[in-house]
Motif scaffolding. Structure first.
Motif: not given
Length: 153
Positions: A81-91
């Motif tokens: 959920a945190a990635s959905i709400e705030f986004g994420r960096s590439a990995y």
């Protein structure tokens, strides 16, 4: 001027106000409204249908929760959920077999956050850059599928 009331039995004025039925009804109504708006926003972006909006009632407060326990992270109790709400960096992801030998490698792209709860609750969007995390490499162990007996006989 401050007033001191006797006979509150350790309760604050906030506790007393929060216990009023009309206040609780309004808290529940607001949580429901935010939950409906959040669900509408989530439906616009849903790719796999795993993420969901939950409304949780506490002792006094009500919470609107974005939950996304998918098959990949459910075993560890994690939640995307945190990635959905705030986004994420590439990995980067490196896949290895059970003996640790290289199988393949791929990159998971960065993703901007959708800010679903933020928009649904009409909170002001925080200014500033998107998620900034040092690019990481993840190692996944590829397990062989068990052969299943089949056929009749």
């Amino acid at each position: 001027m401050a007033y001191v009331y006797k006979g509150l039995n350790g309760k604050t004025m906030g506790d007393i106000i929060a216990d009023i039925d009309g206040v609780q009804a309004e808290v529940d109504a607001r949580a429901f409204e935010i939950g409906i708006r959040a669900e509408e926003l989530l439906l616009q972006h849903r790719a796999e249908g795993i993420a969901q909006i939950d409304i949780v009632k506490g002792d006094v407060d009500a919470y609107v929760v974005l939950a996304d326990a998918n098959g990949t992270n459910a075993k560890s109790g994690a939640n995307s959920a945190a990635s959905i709400e705030f986004g994420r960096s590439a990995y980067d992801v490196e896949v290895v077999d059970e003996q640790g030998h290289y199988v393949t490698e791929y990159t998971v792209g960065a993703m901007q956050g959708l800010h679903i709860l933020e928009q649904a609750s009409h909170l002001p969007k925080k200014s500033g850059p998107a998620v900034k995390v040092k690019r990481q490499k993840v190692r996944i162990i590829r397990r062989k599928k068990k052969k299943r007996g089949g056929g009749r006989g």
